[in-house]
Design an enzyme around this catalytic site. Structure first.
Site, PDB file in Angstrom:
ATOM      1  N   GLY A  57       0.831  -1.201   0.000  1.00  0.00           N
ATOM      2  CA  GLY A  57       0.000   0.000   0.000  1.00  0.00           C
ATOM      3  C   GLY A  57       0.859   1.242   0.000  1.00  0.00           C
ATOM      4  N   CYS A  84       5.271  -6.291   1.554  1.00  0.00           N
ATOM      5  CA  CYS A  84       5.635  -4.871   1.444  1.00  0.00           C
ATOM      6  C   CYS A  84       5.034  -4.060   2.594  1.00  0.00           C
ATOM      7  CB  CYS A  84       5.215  -4.356   0.069  1.00  0.00           C
ATOM      8  SG  CYS A  84       6.087  -2.867  -0.358  1.00  0.00           S
ATOM      9  N   TYR A  85       4.051  -3.214   2.342  1.00  0.00           N
ATOM     10  CA  TYR A  85       3.431  -2.482   3.460  1.00  0.00           C
ATOM     11  C   TYR A  85       2.922  -3.496   4.497  1.00  0.00           C
ATOM     12  CZ  TYR A  85       0.214   0.548   6.030  1.00  0.00           C
ATOM     13  OH  TYR A  85      -0.433   1.234   7.028  1.00  0.00           O
ATOM     14  N   HIS A 171       7.701  -7.795  -3.686  1.00  0.00           N
ATOM     15  CA  HIS A 171       6.405  -8.214  -4.260  1.00  0.00           C
ATOM     16  C   HIS A 171       6.518  -9.568  -4.964  1.00  0.00           C
ATOM     17  CE1 HIS A 171       4.148  -4.506  -3.569  1.00  0.00           C
ATOM     18  NE2 HIS A 171       5.304  -3.887  -3.760  1.00  0.00           N
ATOM     19  N   GLU A 173       4.112 -11.182  -6.194  1.00  0.00           N
ATOM     20  CA  GLU A 173       3.033 -11.308  -7.189  1.00  0.00           C
ATOM     21  C   GLU A 173       3.400 -10.762  -8.558  1.00  0.00           C
ATOM     22  OE1 GLU A 173       3.167  -9.348  -4.637  1.00  0.00           O
ATOM     23  OE2 GLU A 173       2.279  -7.384  -4.995  1.00  0.00           O
ATOM     24  N   GLY A 226     -22.534 -10.307 -27.178  1.00  0.00           N
ATOM     25  CA  GLY A 226     -21.642 -11.097 -28.025  1.00  0.00           C
ATOM     26  C   GLY A 226     -20.221 -11.072 -27.504  1.00  0.00           C
ATOM     27  N   GLY A 227     -19.969 -10.246 -26.491  1.00  0.00           N
ATOM     28  CA  GLY A 227     -18.652 -10.221 -25.849  1.00  0.00           C
ATOM     29  C   GLY A 227     -18.502 -11.411 -24.905  1.00  0.00           C
ATOM     30  N   VAL A 228     -17.292 -11.579 -24.375  1.00  0.00           N
ATOM     31  CA  VAL A 228     -17.002 -12.768 -23.570  1.00  0.00           C
ATOM     32  C   VAL A 228     -17.903 -12.856 -22.328  1.00  0.00           C
ATOM     33  CG1 VAL A 228     -15.203 -13.991 -22.275  1.00  0.00           C
ATOM     34  CG2 VAL A 228     -14.600 -12.692 -24.323  1.00  0.00           C
ATOM     35  N   ASP A 229     -18.020 -11.757 -21.591  1.00  0.00           N
ATOM     36  CA  ASP A 229     -18.709 -11.828 -20.306  1.00  0.00           C
ATOM     37  C   ASP A 229     -20.199 -12.151 -20.447  1.00  0.00           C
ATOM     38  OD1 ASP A 229     -16.221 -11.021 -19.603  1.00  0.00           O
ATOM     39  OD2 ASP A 229     -16.782  -8.957 -19.155  1.00  0.00           O
ATOM     40  N   SER A 230     -20.886 -11.410 -21.304  1.00  0.00           N
ATOM     41  CA  SER A 230     -22.324 -11.679 -21.413  1.00  0.00           C
ATOM     42  C   SER A 230     -22.560 -13.038 -22.072  1.00  0.00           C
ATOM     43  CB  SER A 230     -23.048 -10.559 -22.158  1.00  0.00           C
ATOM     44  OG  SER A 230     -22.635 -10.484 -23.494  1.00  0.00           O
ATOM     45  N   SER A 231     -21.657 -13.463 -22.944  1.00  0.00           N
ATOM     46  CA  SER A 231     -21.835 -14.766 -23.597  1.00  0.00           C
ATOM     47  C   SER A 231     -21.682 -15.904 -22.597  1.00  0.00           C
ATOM     48  CB  SER A 231     -20.801 -14.947 -24.711  1.00  0.00           C
ATOM     49  OG  SER A 231     -20.981 -13.962 -25.686  1.00  0.00           O
ATOM     50  N   LYS A 371     -11.364 -12.370 -15.130  1.00  0.00           N
ATOM     51  CA  LYS A 371     -11.570 -12.603 -16.561  1.00  0.00           C
ATOM     52  C   LYS A 371     -11.048 -13.968 -17.032  1.00  0.00           C
ATOM     53  CE  LYS A 371     -12.798 -10.525 -20.478  1.00  0.00           C
ATOM     54  NZ  LYS A 371     -13.928  -9.604 -20.635  1.00  0.00           N
TER      55      LYS A 371
END
Ligand code: XMP
Length: 515
Positions: A57, A84-85, A171, A173, A226-231, A371
């Site tokens: 942070g 870290c923080y 870090h 990550e 037609g995008g990934v999420d709504s599909s 995602k």
């Protein structure tokens, strides 16, 4: 929805990397959730938290008003890892000592390991790590020992093996830290003893049951783009409740070539989903006539969309739920800490949801997922590789890719050019290697020569970018012969184009879209 009974909590102290930590944990097939830094310990226990990570942070633990976790987290008997923080918080609250460094340590550093223990098992004796800190731990809290150090920081990795409290000054990550994922994985799997069973194949059944329970006999409407999420949301909800799901696809006249037909083919013909297509291109184009201001265009398109969608839903009976493909990053609340860059970035990307006035209950079956998990879920549900790896496409569609006024003639030119670009990128195996690739129609004409004739025609710009999250992007440096092929095909095959330009700007300071 409670997807698993093992959760790793990431307490968010405002680091730009908090989400990355959560994603790395999920990559170890362990469910992680981001919590506000001051979440009561009791709540963590009730949720089934089996390990806690204190994120980095922007603050300093030496400040009086520095953000601190509930002190009870240190009495729960649950492993804790401070990053870290987080290491400084841990040391400070457990009565060690933290001092400002003479020199801020930023960038690459060399970590030398003295003792591996569970946290550093399997890690090389020296590794490169990524630092970003001002303060450092100068005196260990009781029960701790130093197990690794860097040139500038003696206490770079600290451990209390008895209480299972650990701290990393760097870090793990970020990709610049060698074997960082393994360090996180050691904490989660070896120290917190997580099973590693957070898999989309397990998730599907759970999600289906939850949807069925929540929806009962009601009908659900979903705006399919037609995008990934709504599909993926459509495929999942359909698997759960079949014909009770009605998808509405709004053809706003600003779609790419064959887009509507593709959506019909996949969802109506293949998945047999109840799909209503609102063909409203004319209505949109009428409202957009003569409009050149980008913000005005966006507003008009957004407003029309809501009205068309609203009308389509009103025509349906017995609908109680509105389904949306909201993802986890959309629902994580940014920590209101001064100087938290993550908070700023997010507000820019907040895309307005559908109107609250619709008075429907929300169904958001993807709101736990990142995602990449949504993509894995899509594959699990039988969506094609092409579908789950599609490039993002903005809600206002080609409307923000035609600079100046949107006209049917300009749309036609842009559609034809765009098809060629995508076709050639796919053929050359570059489509899935870049984040987005599209054409932009410029509102100018330039002189050219074709055969013996002088032409005075339109210009198309190619925008091809690499990115991992759309927040920053670099223009993709593709082979020149590929660009040349795309350019000559567009100029030869698309009537009305005599020049192709290449956008070679990065984001920031440019944006990905041109409007
Ligand atoms: P910019 O142009 O801001 O775009 O660099 C970042 C990402 O967001 C997409 N984008 C949008 N998506 N509605 C959307 O759903 C919008 O109005 C919109 N504007 C930009 C863009 O395609 C890129 O992926």
């Amino acid at each position: 929805m409670k997807p698993t009974n093992q959760i790793i909590a990431v307490l968010d102290f405002g680091s730009q990397y908090t989400q990355v930590i959560a994603r790395r944990i999920r990559e170890c097939q362990v469910y992680s959730r981001i919590y506000a830094f001051d979440t009561p310990a009791q709540k963590l226990i009730e949720d089934g938290v089996v390990g806690i990570i204190l994120s980095g942070g922007p603050s300093s633990v030496l400040k009086k008003d520095a953000p601190r976790p509930d002190a009870k987290i240190f009495t729960l008997g649950i492993p804790i890892l401070g990053i870290c923080y987080g290491i400084q918080t841990l040391a400070h609250m457990l009565e060690g000592k933290v001092d400002p460094s003479a020199q801020r340590e930023y960038g690459r550093g060399k970590l030398t390991i003295r003792k591996k223990g569970l946290l550093l098992a399997g890690i090389a004796n020296t590794i490169q790590v990524w630092n970003s800190h001002g303060d450092k731990v100068t005196q260990l809290p009781k029960g701790f020992e130093t197990i690794a150090s860097t040139e500038n920081s003696d206490c770079a990795v600290i451990a209390d093996e008895v209480r299972q409290f650990y701290g990393l000054q760097f870090h793990p990550e970020v990709a610049h830290t060698e074997q960082g994922r393994e360090i996180l994985s050691n904490f989660i799997l070896k120290i917190c003893k997580c099973r590693g069973d957070w898999l989309m194949s397990n998730y599907v059944e759970q999600a289906i049951q939850d949807i069925q329970k929540k929806v009962g006999k009601s009908r659900v409407v979903l705006g399919l783009s037609g995008g990934v999420d709504s599909s993926v949301a459509a495929a999942l909800i359909h698997r759960a409740i079949g014909k009770q799901l009605i998808c509405v696809f709004v053809d706003n006249g600003l779609l790419r070539k064959n887009e509507r037909e593709e959506v019909e083919r996949i969802f109506s013909d293949h998945f047999k989903i109840n799909l209503k297509v609102a063909r409203s291109g004319k209505r949109f184009l009428k409202k957009l006539k003569g409009v050149t201001d980008p913000e005005k265009k966006r507003k008009i398109i957004g407003k029309e969309f809501v009205e068309v969608f609203d009308d389509s839903v009103k025509a349906l009976e017995g609908v109680d739920f509105l389904a949306q493909g909201t993802l986890y990053p959309d629902v994580i609340e940014s920590v209101p800490i001064a100087g938290n860059p993550a908070a700023l970035i997010k507000s820019h990307h907040n895309v307005g949801g559908l109107p609250k006035r619709m008075k429907l209950k929300l169904l958001e079956p993807l709101r736990e997922l990142f995602k990449d998990e949504v993509r894995a879920l899509g594959k699990e549900l039988g969506l094609s590789h092409e579908m789950v790896w599609r490039h993002p496409f903005p809600g206002p569609g080609l409307g923000v890719r035609i600079i100046g006024e949107i006209t049917p003639a300009r749309l036609k030119v842009l559609r034809e050019a765009d098809v060629i670009l995508l076709e050639e990128l796919k053929r050359a195996d570059y489509y899935y290697k870049v984040w987005q690739a599209f054409c932009v129609f410029l509102p100018i004409r330039t002189v050219g020569v074709m055969g013996d004739e002088r032409t005075y025609d339109n210009v198309i710009a190619l925008r091809i970018v690499e990115s991992s999250d759309a927040m920053t992007a670099d223009w993709a440096q593709l082979p020149h012969d590929l660009i040349q092929l795309i350019s000559s095909r567009i100029i030869n095959e698309v009537k009305g184009v005599n020049r192709v330009c290449m956008d070679v700007s990065s984001k920031p300071p440019s944006t990905i879209e041109w409007e």
